[in-house]
Design an enzyme around this catalytic site. Structure first.
Site, PDB file in Angstrom:
ATOM      1  N   GLY A 259      -2.971  -6.339  -8.146  1.00 47.47           N
ATOM      2  CA  GLY A 259      -4.363  -5.616  -7.541  1.00 47.47           C
ATOM      3  C   GLY A 259      -5.653  -6.576  -7.132  1.00 47.47           C
ATOM      4  O   GLY A 259      -6.548  -6.206  -7.124  1.00 47.47           O
ATOM      5  N   GLU A 301       1.398  -9.043 -11.777  1.00 45.29           N
ATOM      6  CA  GLU A 301       2.229  -8.729 -10.641  1.00 45.29           C
ATOM      7  C   GLU A 301       1.450  -8.635  -9.249  1.00 45.29           C
ATOM      8  O   GLU A 301       1.087  -7.846  -8.632  1.00 45.29           O
ATOM      9  CB  GLU A 301       2.823  -7.270 -10.752  1.00 45.29           C
ATOM     10  N   PRO A 302       0.898  -9.986  -9.012  1.00 46.62           N
ATOM     11  CA  PRO A 302      -0.118 -10.181  -7.750  1.00 46.62           C
ATOM     12  C   PRO A 302       0.831 -10.109  -6.583  1.00 46.62           C
ATOM     13  O   PRO A 302       1.840 -10.625  -6.392  1.00 46.62           O
ATOM     14  CB  PRO A 302      -0.628 -11.700  -8.001  1.00 46.62           C
ATOM     15  N   GLY A 303       0.442  -9.282  -5.466  1.00 49.99           N
ATOM     16  CA  GLY A 303       1.081  -8.999  -4.450  1.00 49.99           C
ATOM     17  C   GLY A 303       0.118 -10.116  -3.120  1.00 49.99           C
ATOM     18  O   GLY A 303       0.302 -11.206  -2.889  1.00 49.99           O
ATOM     19  N   ARG A 340      -3.802  -1.139   8.376  1.00 53.35           N
ATOM     20  CA  ARG A 340      -4.942  -1.293   7.173  1.00 53.35           C
ATOM     21  C   ARG A 340      -6.095  -0.655   7.916  1.00 53.35           C
ATOM     22  O   ARG A 340      -6.883   0.077   7.137  1.00 53.35           O
ATOM     23  CB  ARG A 340      -4.945  -2.474   6.754  1.00 53.35           C
ATOM     24  N   TYR A 344      -7.317   2.236   5.677  1.00 51.02           N
ATOM     25  CA  TYR A 344      -8.247   1.981   4.631  1.00 51.02           C
ATOM     26  C   TYR A 344      -9.697   1.734   5.072  1.00 51.02           C
ATOM     27  O   TYR A 344     -10.603   1.039   4.069  1.00 51.02           O
ATOM     28  CB  TYR A 344      -7.938   0.925   3.513  1.00 51.02           C
ATOM     29  N   CYS A 371      -0.928   4.448  21.207  1.00 49.28           N
ATOM     30  CA  CYS A 371      -1.294   5.408  22.054  1.00 49.28           C
ATOM     31  C   CYS A 371      -2.299   6.498  20.999  1.00 49.28           C
ATOM     32  O   CYS A 371      -1.820   7.805  20.935  1.00 49.28           O
ATOM     33  CB  CYS A 371      -0.182   6.079  22.548  1.00 49.28           C
ATOM     34  N   GLU A 372      -3.087   5.900  20.377  1.00 45.50           N
ATOM     35  CA  GLU A 372      -4.242   6.746  19.909  1.00 45.50           C
ATOM     36  C   GLU A 372      -5.630   6.087  19.692  1.00 45.50           C
ATOM     37  O   GLU A 372      -5.447   4.884  19.558  1.00 45.50           O
ATOM     38  CB  GLU A 372      -3.586   7.290  18.741  1.00 45.50           C
TER      39      GLU A 372
HETATM   40  N1  LLP Z   1       2.225  -4.026  -8.825  1.00 47.47           N
HETATM   41  C1  LLP Z   1       2.586  -2.394  -8.704  1.00 47.47           C
HETATM   42  C2  LLP Z   1       3.036  -1.578  -9.490  1.00 47.47           C
HETATM   43  C3  LLP Z   1       2.056  -2.033  -7.410  1.00 47.47           C
HETATM   44  O1  LLP Z   1       2.104  -0.952  -6.996  1.00 47.47           O
HETATM   45  C4  LLP Z   1       1.117  -3.028  -6.524  1.00 47.47           C
HETATM   46  C5  LLP Z   1       0.785  -2.654  -5.486  1.00 47.47           C
HETATM   47  C6  LLP Z   1       1.194  -4.392  -7.049  1.00 47.47           C
HETATM   48  C7  LLP Z   1       1.769  -4.633  -8.333  1.00 47.47           C
HETATM   49  C8  LLP Z   1       0.578  -5.378  -6.224  1.00 47.47           C
HETATM   50  O2  LLP Z   1      -0.571  -5.279  -5.669  1.00 47.47           O
HETATM   51  P1  LLP Z   1      -1.491  -6.233  -5.013  1.00 47.47           P
HETATM   52  O3  LLP Z   1      -1.830  -7.166  -5.887  1.00 47.47           O
HETATM   53  O4  LLP Z   1      -0.682  -6.604  -3.750  1.00 47.47           O
HETATM   54  O5  LLP Z   1      -2.902  -5.795  -4.698  1.00 47.47           O
HETATM   55  N2  LLP Z   1      -1.168  -0.897   0.947  1.00 47.47           N
HETATM   56  C9  LLP Z   1      -2.253  -1.100   0.484  1.00 47.47           C
HETATM   57  C10 LLP Z   1      -2.159  -1.771  -1.078  1.00 47.47           C
HETATM   58  C11 LLP Z   1      -0.841  -1.001  -1.655  1.00 47.47           C
HETATM   59  C12 LLP Z   1      -0.682  -1.359  -2.983  1.00 47.47           C
HETATM   60  C13 LLP Z   1       0.511  -0.933  -3.734  1.00 47.47           C
HETATM   61  N3  LLP Z   1       0.750  -1.325  -4.780  1.00 47.47           N
HETATM   62  C14 LLP Z   1      -3.083  -2.198   1.260  1.00 47.47           C
HETATM   63  O6  LLP Z   1      -2.837  -2.383   2.324  1.00 47.47           O
HETATM   64  O7  LLP Z   1      -4.283  -2.382   0.727  1.00 47.47           O
END
Ligand code: LLP
Length: 444
Positions: A259, A301-303, A340, A344, A371-372
């Protein structure tokens, strides 16, 4: 192509501050990333094209590994996954968080060790669970009571499947309502407040084929402050203490999810992993001392924090017009590759690349080709006044949740992904072609 760098205009300065650290303005007005001019990438691979800076991804992995030394760092594959990212993340010593049989398949076939993969999901399909159990994933994070018997039955008599229980700690955090997962009333996890998390823990402990290694929470996404994590950790340690008091079990792992927020535009706040690590450790140690618990192994768990700022989307301008007082600059991608802004309200900072312009800036609205009317990539942004069809626009901080959320809307086809590193560019994921569109559709 020229690679002459404009003095003083390199990484981290001025309007390139949210770009990859390798970004450099070139004398001809282009911008290079990973030593490769983006104009050259567009010429070679076509547009739209997503560019991923391998060095930036690796550097971000290292920052996390160092800041969270001794903890487990899992890359959240949902942010963006392809075989090369699987390899980079593995080589940098991270584990992987997946949430579908598809992510698991890609990871394992690209050589990621299954025991370093954790499976998530609020509604795991039979295929998700069967794949995870067959391949032997490291952990399965249980999101609801019905999974307990399913996993237990699938685990077989040989080994005990390691699991965690996902808890809703009752903390509100995140960049938008749709991505706040730490509160009651949303679909993920089990409530700490109403006792359903503790109930699930006790039920898991009663299953001989499951080994409960800890608790998990993921309070939201695009969080830019440390405080919500600290509140969550205190509450999670409180629950760990209750588990010990009720069942006599001391859980060895605490996963606080991902997150971590990034800046999409210069001047926006971002979460600093180093500060987060320091504060998390402090609060974890204090709360465990107060509760008389040993400090559990921390998992994160960084994404987005790993791949978001490493990506740049490059589009070609197809049309420019003024209508109703707005200057519309339409590009060859849009909500199909980046939903996005529409979902959001995220605001991006597109920039002209590929040529220099001395024209005074105008306020423009960059729109896509779908097309929107909601297909707006960036409203009210400054672009050179001579912006015209054929120009290239680059959108930084495009590495996370853009292509992974791309749709097939209007059958436009998803863009390719190109990695740049050390002055060379490499195609990682090819463009979706008209042939692909035709081949999937087999009925008539
Ligand atoms: N762990 C779990 C269980 C999660 O559900 C997520 C993201 C992460 C880790 C990684 O979160 P991050 O570090 O990437 O924020 N589509 C949205 C974000 C949805 C995130 C879903 N879960 C956006 O574009 O902002």
């Amino acid at each position: 192509m020229t690679t002459a760098v404009v003095p003083g205009a390199g990484s981290g300065t001025g309007d390139l501050s949210v770009w990859p650290a390798s970004a450099a303005r070139l004398a001809d007005g282009d911008v290079a990333v990973g030593g490769v001019p983006l104009g050259a990438v567009a010429d070679r691979f076509g547009t739209p094209v997503y560019v991923l800076d391998e060095g930036e991804v690796r550097e971000r992995c290292r920052t996390y590994r160092e800041a969270f030394a001794g903890a487990e760092v899992l890359y959240a594959a949902k942010a963006f996954l392809c075989r090369a990212v699987v390899r980079w993340v593995r080589e940098e010593g991270l584990g992987l968080d997946v949430c579908s049989a598809g992510e698991l398949e890609l990871a394992v076939t690209a050589g990621f060790p299954p025991e370093r993969i954790w499976l998530h999901g609020n509604a795991k399909s039979p295929r998700d669970l069967a794949g995870a159990l067959r391949l032997g994933v490291g952990r399965i994070v249980i999101d609801g009571p019905s999974e307990i018997a399913r996993i237990s039955a699938g685990a077989g008599p040989r080994a005990r499947q390691k699991v965690l229980v996902r808890v809703v700690p009752g903390v509100s955090a995140g960049g938008h309502d749709k991505i706040r997962t730490g509160v009651e009333g949303q679909k993920f996890g089990l409530s700490l407040a109403d006792g359903s998390a503790l109930d699930a823990v006790l039920r898991v402990l009663a299953q001989p084929r499951l080994e409960l290694t800890g608790l998990h929470c993921h309070i939201g996404s695009q969080i830019t402050a440390v405080e919500p994590y600290l509140v969550a950790v205190r509450r999670m340690v409180g629950l760990m203490a209750r588990v010990r008091d009720t069942a006599g079990v001391v859980l060895p792992e605490l996963d606080v999810g991902g997150g971590h927020g990034v800046a999409h535009r210069p001047g926006e706040p971002a979460l600093d992993p180093v500060e987060l690590a320091r504060e998390l450790r402090g609060v974890l140690a204090d709360s465990c001392a107060t509760a008389g618990l040993p400090v559990p192994r921390l998992v994160i768990e960084p994404g987005r924090g790993v791949v978001g700022p490493a990506g740049v989307a490059v589009y070609r301008v197809l049309a420019v017009k003024r209508s109703g007082g707005t200057l519309f600059v339409a590009v060859d991608g849009g909500m199909g590759d980046n939903p996005r802004p529409a979902l959001y309200g995220v605001r991006y900072a597109p920039r002209l690349i590929g040529r220099a312009s001395a024209a005074a800036p105008l306020t423009a609205t960059v729109v896509g080709r779908h097309c929107e009317a909601g297909d707006v990539l960036a409203a009210g942004v400054g672009l050179p006044g001579d912006v015209r069809p054929g120009d290239l626009l680059a959108v930084p901080v495009a590495g996370a949740y853009q292509l992974s959320m791309a749709s097939g809307y209007n059958l436009v086809g998803r863009p390719p992904v190109v990695s740049v590193h050390g002055g060379s560019a490499r195609l990682l994921v090819r463009r979706e072609t008209l042939e692909d569109v035709r081949l999937r559709d087999i009925g008539d």
